[in-house]
Design a protein around this motif. Structure first.
Motif, PDB file in Angstrom:
ATOM      1  N   VAL A  84       0.800  -1.087  -0.091  1.00  0.00           N
ATOM      2  CA  VAL A  84      -0.023   0.130  -0.142  1.00  0.00           C
ATOM      3  C   VAL A  84       0.954   1.414   0.065  1.00  0.00           C
ATOM      4  O   VAL A  84       0.676   2.043  -0.749  1.00  0.00           O
ATOM      5  CB  VAL A  84      -1.092   0.129   1.207  1.00  0.00           C
ATOM      6  N   GLY A  85       1.832   1.274   0.656  1.00  0.00           N
ATOM      7  CA  GLY A  85       2.960   2.501   0.693  1.00  0.00           C
ATOM      8  C   GLY A  85       3.511   2.815  -0.454  1.00  0.00           C
ATOM      9  O   GLY A  85       3.788   4.007  -1.012  1.00  0.00           O
ATOM     10  N   GLN A  86       3.733   1.653  -1.158  1.00  0.00           N
ATOM     11  CA  GLN A  86       4.347   1.611  -2.561  1.00  0.00           C
ATOM     12  C   GLN A  86       3.352   2.416  -3.329  1.00  0.00           C
ATOM     13  O   GLN A  86       3.634   3.233  -4.144  1.00  0.00           O
ATOM     14  CB  GLN A  86       4.815   0.551  -3.138  1.00  0.00           C
ATOM     15  N   VAL A  87       2.109   1.963  -3.550  1.00  0.00           N
ATOM     16  CA  VAL A  87       1.055   2.498  -4.491  1.00  0.00           C
ATOM     17  C   VAL A  87       0.852   3.828  -4.054  1.00  0.00           C
ATOM     18  O   VAL A  87       0.781   4.592  -4.894  1.00  0.00           O
ATOM     19  CB  VAL A  87      -0.139   1.689  -4.105  1.00  0.00           C
ATOM     20  N   VAL A  88       0.877   4.309  -2.550  1.00  0.00           N
ATOM     21  CA  VAL A  88       0.817   5.812  -2.232  1.00  0.00           C
ATOM     22  C   VAL A  88       1.718   6.554  -2.692  1.00  0.00           C
ATOM     23  O   VAL A  88       1.771   7.717  -3.408  1.00  0.00           O
ATOM     24  CB  VAL A  88       0.569   5.798  -0.839  1.00  0.00           C
ATOM     25  N   PHE A  89       3.314   5.980  -2.631  1.00  0.00           N
ATOM     26  CA  PHE A  89       4.421   6.613  -3.034  1.00  0.00           C
ATOM     27  C   PHE A  89       4.291   6.752  -4.722  1.00  0.00           C
ATOM     28  O   PHE A  89       4.634   7.965  -5.401  1.00  0.00           O
ATOM     29  CB  PHE A  89       5.592   5.929  -2.989  1.00  0.00           C
ATOM     30  N   ASN A  90       3.939   5.863  -5.505  1.00  0.00           N
ATOM     31  CA  ASN A  90       3.837   6.112  -7.016  1.00  0.00           C
ATOM     32  C   ASN A  90       2.547   6.910  -7.132  1.00  0.00           C
ATOM     33  O   ASN A  90       2.995   7.745  -8.410  1.00  0.00           O
ATOM     34  CB  ASN A  90       3.394   4.726  -7.492  1.00  0.00           C
ATOM     35  N   ALA A  91       1.679   7.209  -6.525  1.00  0.00           N
ATOM     36  CA  ALA A  91       0.626   7.955  -6.693  1.00  0.00           C
ATOM     37  C   ALA A  91       1.096   9.542  -6.490  1.00  0.00           C
ATOM     38  O   ALA A  91       0.836  10.333  -7.464  1.00  0.00           O
ATOM     39  CB  ALA A  91      -0.561   7.866  -5.935  1.00  0.00           C
ATOM     40  N   LEU A  92       1.695   9.668  -5.484  1.00  0.00           N
ATOM     41  CA  LEU A  92       2.378  10.805  -5.120  1.00  0.00           C
ATOM     42  C   LEU A  92       3.324  11.410  -6.123  1.00  0.00           C
ATOM     43  O   LEU A  92       3.284  12.542  -6.588  1.00  0.00           O
ATOM     44  CB  LEU A  92       2.964  10.981  -3.904  1.00  0.00           C
ATOM     45  N   PHE A  93       4.279  10.440  -6.644  1.00  0.00           N
ATOM     46  CA  PHE A  93       5.393  10.523  -7.744  1.00  0.00           C
ATOM     47  C   PHE A  93       4.603  11.011  -8.990  1.00  0.00           C
ATOM     48  O   PHE A  93       5.189  12.055  -9.765  1.00  0.00           O
ATOM     49  CB  PHE A  93       6.338   9.485  -7.714  1.00  0.00           C
ATOM     50  N   ALA A  94       3.675  10.126  -9.399  1.00  0.00           N
ATOM     51  CA  ALA A  94       2.759  10.529 -10.448  1.00  0.00           C
ATOM     52  C   ALA A  94       2.236  11.923 -10.429  1.00  0.00           C
ATOM     53  O   ALA A  94       2.135  12.704 -11.539  1.00  0.00           O
ATOM     54  CB  ALA A  94       1.836   9.443 -10.973  1.00  0.00           C
ATOM     55  N   THR A  95       1.538  12.287  -9.558  1.00  0.00           N
ATOM     56  CA  THR A  95       1.180  13.692  -9.276  1.00  0.00           C
ATOM     57  C   THR A  95       2.085  14.831  -9.471  1.00  0.00           C
ATOM     58  O   THR A  95       1.610  15.767 -10.146  1.00  0.00           O
ATOM     59  CB  THR A  95       0.164  13.615  -7.913  1.00  0.00           C
ATOM     60  N   PHE A  96       2.948  14.600  -8.697  1.00  0.00           N
ATOM     61  CA  PHE A  96       4.236  15.439  -8.823  1.00  0.00           C
ATOM     62  C   PHE A  96       4.733  15.719 -10.157  1.00  0.00           C
ATOM     63  O   PHE A  96       4.801  16.882 -10.779  1.00  0.00           O
ATOM     64  CB  PHE A  96       5.035  15.218  -7.874  1.00  0.00           C
ATOM     65  N   THR A  97       4.833  14.615 -10.927  1.00  0.00           N
ATOM     66  CA  THR A  97       5.404  14.648 -12.226  1.00  0.00           C
ATOM     67  C   THR A  97       4.428  15.416 -13.169  1.00  0.00           C
ATOM     68  O   THR A  97       4.825  16.216 -14.031  1.00  0.00           O
ATOM     69  CB  THR A  97       5.825  13.325 -12.785  1.00  0.00           C
ATOM     70  N   VAL A  98       3.162  15.056 -13.011  1.00  0.00           N
ATOM     71  CA  VAL A  98       1.961  15.741 -13.793  1.00  0.00           C
ATOM     72  C   VAL A  98       1.998  17.309 -13.572  1.00  0.00           C
ATOM     73  O   VAL A  98       1.726  18.049 -14.522  1.00  0.00           O
ATOM     74  CB  VAL A  98       0.756  15.138 -13.772  1.00  0.00           C
ATOM     75  N   LEU A  99       2.150  17.531 -12.289  1.00  0.00           N
ATOM     76  CA  LEU A  99       2.073  18.919 -11.873  1.00  0.00           C
ATOM     77  C   LEU A  99       3.195  19.684 -12.480  1.00  0.00           C
ATOM     78  O   LEU A  99       3.006  20.934 -13.131  1.00  0.00           O
ATOM     79  CB  LEU A  99       2.009  19.033 -10.463  1.00  0.00           C
ATOM     80  N   ILE A 100       4.362  19.223 -12.320  1.00  0.00           N
ATOM     81  CA  ILE A 100       5.531  19.988 -12.995  1.00  0.00           C
ATOM     82  C   ILE A 100       5.550  19.895 -14.538  1.00  0.00           C
ATOM     83  O   ILE A 100       5.730  21.151 -15.383  1.00  0.00           O
ATOM     84  CB  ILE A 100       6.837  19.315 -12.646  1.00  0.00           C
ATOM     85  N   LEU A 101       4.923  18.715 -15.257  1.00  0.00           N
ATOM     86  CA  LEU A 101       4.742  18.952 -16.629  1.00  0.00           C
ATOM     87  C   LEU A 101       3.745  19.889 -16.902  1.00  0.00           C
ATOM     88  O   LEU A 101       3.876  20.578 -18.053  1.00  0.00           O
ATOM     89  CB  LEU A 101       4.560  17.502 -17.167  1.00  0.00           C
ATOM     90  N   THR A 102       2.663  19.974 -16.340  1.00  0.00           N
ATOM     91  CA  THR A 102       1.758  20.892 -16.659  1.00  0.00           C
ATOM     92  C   THR A 102       2.077  22.408 -16.626  1.00  0.00           C
ATOM     93  O   THR A 102       1.880  23.032 -17.133  1.00  0.00           O
ATOM     94  CB  THR A 102       0.559  20.822 -15.466  1.00  0.00           C
ATOM     95  N   LEU A 103       2.778  22.629 -15.651  1.00  0.00           N
ATOM     96  CA  LEU A 103       3.368  23.763 -15.271  1.00  0.00           C
ATOM     97  C   LEU A 103       4.349  24.329 -16.588  1.00  0.00           C
ATOM     98  O   LEU A 103       4.251  25.443 -17.040  1.00  0.00           O
ATOM     99  CB  LEU A 103       4.182  23.908 -13.924  1.00  0.00           C
ATOM    100  N   PHE A 104       4.998  23.533 -17.124  1.00  0.00           N
ATOM    101  CA  PHE A 104       6.044  23.763 -18.262  1.00  0.00           C
ATOM    102  C   PHE A 104       5.125  23.999 -19.380  1.00  0.00           C
ATOM    103  O   PHE A 104       5.580  24.940 -20.100  1.00  0.00           O
ATOM    104  CB  PHE A 104       7.031  22.416 -18.308  1.00  0.00           C
ATOM    105  N   PHE A 105       4.204  23.060 -19.625  1.00  0.00           N
ATOM    106  CA  PHE A 105       3.409  23.001 -20.780  1.00  0.00           C
ATOM    107  C   PHE A 105       2.327  24.450 -20.828  1.00  0.00           C
ATOM    108  O   PHE A 105       2.212  25.124 -21.965  1.00  0.00           O
ATOM    109  CB  PHE A 105       2.409  21.959 -20.808  1.00  0.00           C
ATOM    110  N   MET A 106       1.904  24.804 -19.728  1.00  0.00           N
ATOM    111  CA  MET A 106       1.183  25.952 -19.452  1.00  0.00           C
ATOM    112  C   MET A 106       1.947  27.258 -19.887  1.00  0.00           C
ATOM    113  O   MET A 106       1.574  28.221 -20.659  1.00  0.00           O
ATOM    114  CB  MET A 106       0.373  26.385 -18.282  1.00  0.00           C
ATOM    115  N   ALA A 107       3.272  27.354 -19.327  1.00  0.00           N
ATOM    116  CA  ALA A 107       4.076  28.492 -19.722  1.00  0.00           C
ATOM    117  C   ALA A 107       4.633  28.338 -21.235  1.00  0.00           C
ATOM    118  O   ALA A 107       4.583  29.461 -21.547  1.00  0.00           O
ATOM    119  CB  ALA A 107       5.302  28.102 -18.729  1.00  0.00           C
TER     120      ALA A 107
END
Length: 358
Positions: free
Chosen positions: A161-184
């Motif tokens: 479960v911890g690994q799933v949560v970590f993967n979800a947090l990593f995916a969310t952070f990655t998508v957020l950073i990419l979204t920031l660059f794409f919007m810019a």
């Protein structure tokens, strides 16, 4: 006279046909198949990254109208509007986690603590007592809890479960950073795409592309408005019936409402089940309320909000969501309807006029 050349070849000047080199054909074909296989394997290996990029680009296009609205109304520079939008997304994620994790942790702890007492109360129930006498349910549960392997299995499950949560947090952070660059750099990306088109067709492609971007942004804005309305209605109802988890369940209902077709149903079932744990009759009342609200949302709220967002027939919406969900899961279901809207625009403005001119 060359050896092998007859009188007919000399008189007509024809060159005798050469035999095909089957080895060369087979070698080139094998290289083509191998290259295709390597390309497919490479795409499979990086499919998670491609999904992150696709979701981030989709969010950047969808949030662009909000960024432009902040820039026009508040006279903010574009970078400040993008930063404000990203801070709003981060704030929502923090509130969502804060509202979900503590109640879930408290419920799990309470369940584990009161498990022996709950089993004792169940033994006083005639139906459960008869069931326990036939199948030794209590003894089996107690034996499983006392088993030496239970701790290791539980620890392994917690690690998973911890690994799933970590993967979800990593995916969310990655998508957020990419979204920031794409919007810019969204305007630069669109201009680069348009420059790949010949100059004679560039204006038409730009018009279609801008309309697709506008439709995707309107779709995301409409989905967010519908989700906010559903979450607000859920919060007011759950708070009115006295549940201690009104904010948590309202956020769950609002987030699941973003999922096309089945999102509202999933949120309604989850909220009703949590309410029914403390009071079964209130759970039934919540289920009835959410079923009624689902009809209101489907036939009154959503059509009014999404009227100008996505001009796609209901059949195409359902088909696109099912196909997208089958291919890419939840992400595919979320991207399917705006993709269908983009294809509809291309068909209406490019394909159909060309067919009519023939």
């Amino acid at each position: 006279m060359k050896r092998g050349a007859g009188p007919l070849a000399l008189t007509t000047g024809e060159v005798p046909p050469r035999r095909p080199n089957y080895f060369l054909f087979g070698f080139v074909g094998a290289l083509g198949v191998l290259s295709a296989w390597i390309l497919v394997q490479a795409v499979i290996e990086v499919r998670a990254v491609l999904v992150y990029i696709l979701v981030a680009l989709f969010l950047a296009v969808g949030l662009n109208p909000a960024v432009e609205g902040l820039r026009r109304r508040l006279h903010m520079p574009r970078w400040a509007a993008i930063l404000a939008m990203c801070l709003a997304l981060i704030l929502f994620a923090v509130v969502f986690v804060w509202a979900i994790v503590p109640p879930l942790t408290a419920q799990v702890t309470s369940f584990v603590t009161h498990l022996p007492q709950t089993l004792g109360q169940l033994q006083e129930n005639p139906f459960f007592a008869d069931l326990d006498e036939r199948y030794d349910v209590v003894d089996r549960v107690q034996a499983a809890l006392a088993d030496a392997d239970f701790g290791s299995q539980l620890f392994g499950g917690l690690v998973g479960v911890g690994q799933v949560v970590f993967n979800a947090l990593f995916a969310t952070f990655t998508v957020l950073i990419l979204t920031l660059f794409f919007m810019a750099s969204l305007h630069g990306i669109l201009d680069l795409i348009y420059r790949l088109v010949p100059r004679s067709n560039r204006d038409g492609v730009r018009e279609i592309g801008d309309e697709i971007v506008q439709r995707i942004g309107a779709f995301i804005a409409g989905q967010l408005i519908v989700a906010a309305i559903s979450g607000t209605v859920a919060f007011l109802f759950i708070w009115a019936i006295g549940s201690a988890y009104a904010l948590t369940l309202a956020l769950v209902v609002g987030v699941t409402a973003l999922i096309p077709l089945v999102g509202t149903t999933i949120g309604a079932l989850a909220a009703s089940l949590v309410v029914a744990v403390s009071d079964p009759w209130l759970g039934v009342a919540a289920l009835v309320f959410f079923l009624v609200w689902q009809q209101i949302e489907s036939y009154v709220v959503s059509p009014r909000v999404m009227r100008q967002a996505v001009d796609v027939s209901p059949t195409a919406n359902i088909t696109a969501a099912l196909v997208g969900g089958t291919l890419m899961g939840l992400v595919g279901a979320l991207l399917a309807i705006p993709t269908a809207a983009a294809l509809t625009i291309v068909l209406t403005k490019v394909v159909f006029p060309r067919l009519d001119r023939r």
